[in-house]
Design a protein around this motif. Structure first.
Motif, PDB file in Angstrom:
ATOM      1  N   SER A 316     -18.398 -73.513  44.143  1.00 16.85           N
ATOM      2  CA  SER A 316     -18.786 -73.936  45.487  1.00 16.85           C
ATOM      3  C   SER A 316     -20.284 -74.250  45.553  1.00 16.85           C
ATOM      4  N   PRO A 317     -20.676 -75.304  46.303  1.00 17.63           N
ATOM      5  CA  PRO A 317     -22.089 -75.662  46.428  1.00 17.63           C
ATOM      6  C   PRO A 317     -22.902 -74.517  47.040  1.00 17.63           C
ATOM      7  N   ALA A 318     -24.074 -74.248  46.464  1.00 15.55           N
ATOM      8  CA  ALA A 318     -24.948 -73.193  46.976  1.00 15.55           C
ATOM      9  C   ALA A 318     -26.187 -73.782  47.643  1.00 15.55           C
ATOM     10  N   SER A 319     -26.868 -74.665  46.928  1.00 13.39           N
ATOM     11  CA  SER A 319     -28.100 -75.238  47.470  1.00 13.39           C
ATOM     12  C   SER A 319     -28.542 -76.383  46.563  1.00 13.39           C
ATOM     13  N   HIS A 320     -29.517 -77.151  47.035  1.00 15.76           N
ATOM     14  CA  HIS A 320     -30.144 -78.150  46.171  1.00 15.76           C
ATOM     15  C   HIS A 320     -31.572 -78.371  46.648  1.00 15.76           C
ATOM     16  N   VAL A 321     -32.407 -78.910  45.753  1.00 17.13           N
ATOM     17  CA  VAL A 321     -33.805 -79.147  46.080  1.00 17.13           C
ATOM     18  C   VAL A 321     -34.205 -80.547  45.618  1.00 17.13           C
ATOM     19  N   ASP A 322     -34.930 -81.251  46.472  1.00 13.47           N
ATOM     20  CA  ASP A 322     -35.479 -82.564  46.141  1.00 13.47           C
ATOM     21  C   ASP A 322     -36.672 -82.353  45.208  1.00 13.47           C
ATOM     22  N   LEU A 323     -36.651 -83.009  44.047  1.00 15.57           N
ATOM     23  CA  LEU A 323     -37.708 -82.836  43.047  1.00 15.57           C
ATOM     24  C   LEU A 323     -38.784 -83.900  43.125  1.00 15.57           C
ATOM     25  N   ASN A 324     -38.714 -84.772  44.120  1.00 16.76           N
ATOM     26  CA  ASN A 324     -39.716 -85.827  44.271  1.00 16.76           C
ATOM     27  C   ASN A 324     -40.995 -85.268  44.881  1.00 16.76           C
ATOM     28  N   SER A 325     -41.770 -84.598  44.054  1.00 14.78           N
ATOM     29  CA  SER A 325     -43.011 -83.975  44.525  1.00 14.78           C
ATOM     30  C   SER A 325     -44.209 -84.918  44.460  1.00 14.78           C
ATOM     31  N   VAL A 326     -44.033 -86.075  43.820  1.00 13.62           N
ATOM     32  CA  VAL A 326     -45.116 -87.060  43.718  1.00 13.62           C
ATOM     33  C   VAL A 326     -44.756 -88.257  44.586  1.00 13.62           C
ATOM     34  N   SER A 327     -45.580 -88.553  45.549  1.00  9.42           N
ATOM     35  CA  SER A 327     -45.304 -89.626  46.497  1.00  9.42           C
ATOM     36  C   SER A 327     -45.147 -90.971  45.789  1.00  9.42           C
ATOM     37  N   GLY A 328     -44.065 -91.687  46.152  1.00 11.01           N
ATOM     38  CA  GLY A 328     -43.835 -93.014  45.602  1.00 11.01           C
ATOM     39  C   GLY A 328     -43.214 -93.044  44.226  1.00 11.01           C
ATOM     40  N   GLN A 329     -42.873 -91.883  43.660  1.00 10.79           N
ATOM     41  CA  GLN A 329     -42.292 -91.813  42.323  1.00 10.79           C
ATOM     42  C   GLN A 329     -40.941 -91.100  42.371  1.00 10.79           C
ATOM     43  N   GLN A 330     -40.028 -91.513  41.467  1.00 12.37           N
ATOM     44  CA  GLN A 330     -38.721 -90.881  41.362  1.00 12.37           C
ATOM     45  C   GLN A 330     -38.713 -89.902  40.197  1.00 12.37           C
ATOM     46  N   ALA A 331     -38.362 -88.649  40.468  1.00 10.93           N
ATOM     47  CA  ALA A 331     -38.495 -87.579  39.478  1.00 10.93           C
ATOM     48  C   ALA A 331     -37.606 -87.779  38.250  1.00 10.93           C
ATOM     49  N   SER A 332     -36.386 -88.249  38.414  1.00  9.94           N
ATOM     50  CA  SER A 332     -35.456 -88.510  37.305  1.00  9.94           C
ATOM     51  C   SER A 332     -35.320 -87.307  36.365  1.00  9.94           C
ATOM     52  N   PRO A 333     -34.853 -86.146  36.884  1.00 11.78           N
ATOM     53  CA  PRO A 333     -34.789 -84.937  36.067  1.00 11.78           C
ATOM     54  C   PRO A 333     -33.786 -85.053  34.924  1.00 11.78           C
ATOM     55  N   VAL A 334     -34.101 -84.401  33.813  1.00 16.19           N
ATOM     56  CA  VAL A 334     -33.227 -84.420  32.633  1.00 16.19           C
ATOM     57  C   VAL A 334     -32.880 -82.983  32.252  1.00 16.19           C
ATOM     58  N   GLY A 335     -33.666 -82.380  31.361  1.00 20.17           N
ATOM     59  CA  GLY A 335     -33.352 -81.045  30.843  1.00 20.17           C
ATOM     60  C   GLY A 335     -33.769 -79.929  31.782  1.00 20.17           C
ATOM     61  N   LEU A 336     -33.155 -78.760  31.579  1.00 20.27           N
ATOM     62  CA  LEU A 336     -33.546 -77.561  32.315  1.00 20.27           C
ATOM     63  C   LEU A 336     -33.281 -76.327  31.478  1.00 20.27           C
TER      64      LEU A 336
END
Length: 390
Positions: A316-336
């Motif tokens: 079941s979904p718990a939560s999510h967070v937007d990773l776009n912390s830099v204005s005008g840029q797309q975070a494009s997350p890969v590894g964790l």
């Protein structure tokens, strides 16, 4: 001599009971470290690593690293994050406590891409996609000490829990190169159909490797005893990220679609999907907490980290967070990678337990760090502790 020995035994017994009581009553929390590649949009010549609270997914801090950062691993001694930056030809080394960049290990012309820590000897293994090699590093000295030529374009690496073997995925061939990690030698090459094999994961007992074959809509299965390719598991559209529960009973599989993607929970005993949860489009990488009660998924196209709770056979979904912390840029997350911490209720003592490259085995004992800070109101000193045998 007898009296002295008798008292030594009592002291040892009482110390063990106290330590066991503290550990059993400890509560756990976690940090999640996510690699943001920033390959979408304007594609700048830098990337970031984000530190996130594993409970509420609040963004704690970020640090800038090299171009097109890809994979991440946590080294236990010293406690460091290693991050591959293929387009910058280096590996960034970060202190996870302070989120400070400690060093950049330059590997010119190699394109370091995949990374994992060997459970056998705690060496760091990195795939060099440009040269067709796997580099082996001493984490204490942060130096390249050896390399293994496998050919092709190796992209990621997974160890068996014992550390005896490493399975190196080549996205482009597609193939898996099997390495004897004790002798550091190539054993064999396994070839697969299609053109887009993705992440691989080892079962907790080390008997099996599961590999997402994205364009073939299958989970490839490798028997590690003799590296024999078994019949694949049929699955739904475009499997990409893959993980396994600590008890080895369930796979978690992310499916890549343009819209309305999803994450499946698959029961391995009969191959049935027992639960499904939605995610926007591209579940790139999946990791499971050591207790098996939460999974984390990087959403590569929508620039977010998603968390899902696992209860029985329900996802079941718990939560999510937007990773776009830099204005005008797309975070494009890969590894964790997940860092789990046990906190004694009094708040006086912390035991850190960095994860291995694969999921922890069920009921695995907590590994105590070499020096354990014990804080009191008026005094502060350190108590040396030895790591218990596994």
């Amino acid at each position: 001599m007898k009296i002295r020995s008798h008292w030594s035994l009592w002291v040892l017994l009482l110390s063990g009971i106290l330590a066991l009581s503290l550990i059993q009553n400890a509560t756990a929390y976690s940090y999640v470290y996510v690699v943001n590649s920033y390959v979408h949009g304007s594609n700048p010549d830098w990337s970031t690593v984000a530190k996130i609270d594993g409970e509420d997914l609040s963004l704690i801090e970020t640090v800038e690293v090299g171009d097109n950062a890809h994979s991440i691993a946590m080294v236990q001694s010293p406690n460091r994050l290693w991050v591959t930056c293929p387009d910058s030809d280096h590996i960034a080394v970060i202190n996870p406590s302070t989120m400070e960049l400690i060093d950049n290990i330059e590997i010119e012309g190699a394109q370091p891409t995949g990374i994992a820590v060997s459970p056998y000897d705690s060496r760091v293994y990195v795939t060099f996609s440009e040269t067709g090699e796997v580099g082996i590093f001493n984490p204490q000295e942060m130096e390249l000490i050896s390399s293994i030529h496998v050919g092709g374009n190796p992209s990621s690496i997974t160890f068996t829990p014992s550390g005896a073997k490493a399975y190196v995925v080549d996205y482009q061939e597609p193939a898996v190169y099997v390495i004897d990690a004790v002798r550091n030698a190539l054993i064999t090459t396994l070839n697969f159909p299609g053109h887009a094999i993705q992440d691989a994961i080892a079962s907790p007992d080390g008997s099996t490797i599961y590999l997402a074959n994205m364009d073939q809509n299958k989970i490839e299965v490798i028997r590690t005893r003799d590296d024999f390719i078994l019949a694949p598991m049929e699955t739904s559209l475009h499997p990409r990220g893959i993980a396994i529960s600590p008890d080895g009973q369930y796979l978690f599989l992310g499916h890549y679609t343009a819209t309305d993607a999803y994450v499946d929970m698959i029961r391995l005993s009969d191959g049935q999907v027992v639960s499904t949860a939605s995610i926007p489009s591209n579940p790139r990488c999946i990791k499971v907490s050591s207790d098996g009660q939460r999974i984390f998924v990087t959403e590569h196209n929508e620039d977010a980290l998603y968390a899902y709770d696992v209860s029985g056979e329900t996802l079941s979904p718990a939560s999510h967070v937007d990773l776009n912390s830099v204005s005008g840029q797309q975070a494009s997350p890969v590894g964790l990678v997940i860092q789990e911490v046990a906190l004694i209720p009094s708040g006086k003592m912390i035991i850190e337990r960095p994860p291995r490259p694969q999921d922890l085995l069920p009921n695995e004992p907590i590994r105590l760090i070499d020096t354990l800070p014990i804080k009191f109101e008026r005094y502060k000193y350190t108590m040396p502790l030895k790591t218990p045998p596994t």
